[in-house]
Design a protein around this motif. Sequence first.
Motif, PDB file in Angstrom:
ATOM      1  N   GLN A 265       0.859  -1.195   0.000  1.00 25.05           N
ATOM      2  CA  GLN A 265       0.000   0.000   0.000  1.00 25.05           C
ATOM      3  C   GLN A 265       0.893   1.243   0.000  1.00 25.05           C
ATOM      4  OE1 GLN A 265      -2.615   0.709   3.374  1.00 25.05           O
ATOM      5  NE2 GLN A 265      -4.117   1.675   2.019  1.00 25.05           N
TER       6      GLN A 265
ATOM      7  N   GLN B 172      -1.486   7.402   4.092  1.00 28.39           N
ATOM      8  CA  GLN B 172      -1.860   6.287   3.228  1.00 28.39           C
ATOM      9  C   GLN B 172      -3.329   5.975   3.485  1.00 28.39           C
ATOM     10  OE1 GLN B 172       0.960   3.714   5.654  1.00 28.39           O
ATOM     11  NE2 GLN B 172      -0.608   2.145   5.163  1.00 28.39           N
TER      12      GLN B 172
ATOM     13  N   TYR C 183      -7.317   4.327   1.438  1.00 24.61           N
ATOM     14  CA  TYR C 183      -8.073   3.975   0.235  1.00 24.61           C
ATOM     15  C   TYR C 183      -8.366   5.195  -0.648  1.00 24.61           C
ATOM     16  CZ  TYR C 183      -8.891  -0.821   1.847  1.00 24.61           C
ATOM     17  OH  TYR C 183      -8.734  -2.122   2.224  1.00 24.61           O
TER      18      TYR C 183
ATOM     19  N   LYS D 271      -5.487   1.235  -2.588  1.00 26.23           N
ATOM     20  CA  LYS D 271      -5.636   0.061  -1.732  1.00 26.23           C
ATOM     21  C   LYS D 271      -4.347  -0.763  -1.794  1.00 26.23           C
ATOM     22  CE  LYS D 271     -10.641  -0.486  -2.382  1.00 26.23           C
ATOM     23  NZ  LYS D 271     -11.726  -1.414  -2.821  1.00 26.23           N
ATOM     24  N   PRO D 272      -4.130  -1.655  -0.845  1.00 26.80           N
ATOM     25  CA  PRO D 272      -2.983  -2.568  -0.952  1.00 26.80           C
ATOM     26  C   PRO D 272      -3.097  -3.362  -2.249  1.00 26.80           C
ATOM     27  CG  PRO D 272      -3.929  -2.674   1.246  1.00 26.80           C
ATOM     28  CD  PRO D 272      -4.882  -1.857   0.420  1.00 26.80           C
TER      29      PRO D 272
END
Length: 635
Positions: A406, A617, A619, A623-624
């Motif tokens: 992410q 960090q 969404y 996203k990751p």
Amino acid sequence: MLGCFAKDILPKELYEAFHRCLTKGIEHEVFNIQLSNPRNKIEYVRAQIKLRVKEQEVVGVIFTLSDITSITHTKKLLSNESERLRVMLNSIGDAVIATDNNAIINYMNPIAERLTGWHGEEAKGRHIEEVMKLVDATSNKTLVNPISVALKEQRIVAMALNSQLTGLDGRVYRVEDSAAPIRDVEGNIIGGIIVFHDVSESIAMAVKMSHLANHDLLTDLPNRVLLHDRVTHACKVASSMNKNVALMLIDIDHFKYLNDTLGHHQGDLIIKDVAKRLESLIDLNTTLARIGGDEFVILLPDVKSASVVDAIASDIINTMNEPFRIDSQEYTLSVSVGVSVNPADSTQAEEMMTHADAAMYRAKEQGRNRFCYYSDDLEYQFKQRQSVEKLLRNAIEQDKIEVFYQPKLELATRKIMGVEALVRLRDNDNKLISPLDFIPLAEETGLIHALGKSVLKQSCKAAKEWADKGHKIKVAVNIAAKQFTDGNFCNLVADTIEQAGLASELLELEVTESALMHDFDEIKVMLNKLADLGLTIAIDDFGTGYSSLSYLKLFPVDVLKIDQSFVRDMLNDTQSMDIVRTITSLAHTLNLQIVAEGIEEKQHLNSLIDLGCEFGQGYYFHKPMPKEEFDKLLG
């Protein structure tokens, strides 16, 4: 021979006897003589001399000779055989007693004398029952002597099982063997014989071995084997008599950490004290067993009501909370207890153990220091746990652990400055399993070390590839609390960086506040060693644990990460906003980098920039993602 002198006719030995009788006037004598020079195979002779006397004068002699050679040889053979038999019976390790056909003793060897306490001569003429007193070792009931049975039934008879012999001197022996009738050449019974030996030591050893096989060496409590038998028996009785059986599995919370810290000797002393406390809570009908290092089981074979189980479980929790004193030091323990009840949730011993184990894990998940009952829902959770553990173990062994990344961005410029490495696990349908389902499990089972090693290795390799392509992306790897208990962790990190060929400043290790609280001095040494490698240290989820300015000052910390729960609520909750503001201000004061997690809305971004938070960090940005997808993002 007529007209010849006796001296010329008779062998020397016979003539000398003949002459002696004549000269001494012995009128009658019978004697045996061995001839030094046998004639016609006659070696032994019985001689009878009778003088004929008339008017006090010897007027003649009647001299009768009988050949007794064969008789003498036979007697010698019998004597030799008898002596050999006597030596053999006196030399063997078994006791031997012989009787006539009325069970009256006529022979005892030394071993029999020792075991019965009777001297052979004193025992002769006495009945076998008087000398050899046998009873049942359990009931103390008098037993009939095997010789009596052998003579009556005319057959070989084995000694009754569990026979005990009490000697004349009061000593007691456990004995076994057999008796048989003695027959003559025509098959007639002329007596009996019993051969027996002392098996006291063998029985004592068998009892000891049986005890060792069924009991725990440290506490002398029943072990898993004996417990299983008792649980099985209790379930059968409960089924036939409409009773309830309860099984309580007791596990000491965090005992492994305590055992590793204090040493196994101290740990054993604590286990013994725990066993004593648990014993004080149960009655004679209840079984307490130790089935593992820090696991105990209490079996209640007849439960009248659930309140009884509740009371005992509560007593266990409360008793364990009282400090333990070992070598003048006090230690505080807690336990987690799982309860299974037959027939409410199980019908067999194995099922009860499995259900109690599942209930115990639920107690741990709910915060430990408590007890839980088994339920259908719990069974499903338990099976899911087993399935996930198997998937995790296989993924580690087959090198199938995945790492998603992410991005971390500079909030003002939206430039990617780094990434957080997040471990991922897939099920058999290739669907991702939530980290909340397998990371705590990895910590419980000890798989966290292998899992962390895999993530660290993949992350360093990825960062090296990005650096080689001109992207100086710092990768942040989460470190679990249990990884800090591994004394070789620093070496593992150093070796992984070296093998990947990665510049150490491109690696960041994220640790939670709770991980820093186990052993202040030990953690400080480890973090300093890690910092010396040139990597950076970040405190993850800051503000949710034991927030303390002392470790921010004493530990080599470089980054504070604001927990996403504060960021998520900061727009609607003034307290959350104040916490974010305070953490940001604190980081600036201590010259630490600040990273906000969980940025999901534009308002979050604007507020964080206004508060002076440089990095974040969430969404709202990305996203990751798998490495391949992040590679495309970098271009």
